[in-house]
Design a protein around this motif. Sequence first.
Motif, PDB file in Angstrom:
ATOM      1  N   ALA A 101      -0.015 -15.574   0.941  1.00 28.88           N
ATOM      2  CA  ALA A 101      -1.166 -14.966   0.262  1.00 28.88           C
ATOM      3  C   ALA A 101      -1.286 -15.529  -1.147  1.00 28.88           C
ATOM      4  N   LYS A 108      -2.685 -14.131  -4.672  1.00 34.54           N
ATOM      5  CA  LYS A 108      -3.094 -12.884  -5.317  1.00 34.54           C
ATOM      6  C   LYS A 108      -4.171 -13.142  -6.358  1.00 34.54           C
ATOM      7  N   GLU A 109      -4.211 -12.273  -7.367  1.00 35.23           N
ATOM      8  CA  GLU A 109      -5.211 -12.360  -8.434  1.00 35.23           C
ATOM      9  C   GLU A 109      -5.164 -13.712  -9.124  1.00 35.23           C
ATOM     10  N   ARG A 134      -8.856 -20.914  -7.993  1.00 29.15           N
ATOM     11  CA  ARG A 134      -8.558 -20.653  -6.579  1.00 29.15           C
ATOM     12  C   ARG A 134      -9.319 -21.625  -5.688  1.00 29.15           C
ATOM     13  N   GLU A 159       1.496 -16.076  -8.696  1.00 28.16           N
ATOM     14  CA  GLU A 159       0.474 -15.402  -7.889  1.00 28.16           C
ATOM     15  C   GLU A 159       0.388 -15.921  -6.450  1.00 28.16           C
ATOM     16  N   GLU A 191       2.167 -16.189  -3.003  1.00 24.74           N
ATOM     17  CA  GLU A 191       3.269 -15.660  -2.197  1.00 24.74           C
ATOM     18  C   GLU A 191       3.544 -16.615  -1.056  1.00 24.74           C
TER      19      GLU A 191
END
Length: 79
Positions: A20, A22-23, A29, A73, A75
């Motif tokens: 994943a 995250k923020e 991104r 951030e 994972e």
Amino acid sequence: MNQTTPLLNLQPGTIGSIYAIKEMNPILRRRLYDLGVHEGSVVSMKQRGPFGGPVTLECNGQLLGIRLKEAREIEVSVC
């Protein structure tokens, strides 16, 4: 299921699969996604920069340097 950990916690030479993201800034991104860094991608931690510098990782045959903030951030599930 494998346990997940932030990308930053991987030791150099360790391989993991991105579980994943995250923020994170949406523009950054998207840039990482364009470079092949997204959920399900296999990444390898290559090295950590000295004195809190960027980490170098390999994804899809490319070497990428990302800041520690972003590495926290992402994972990963260690293979």
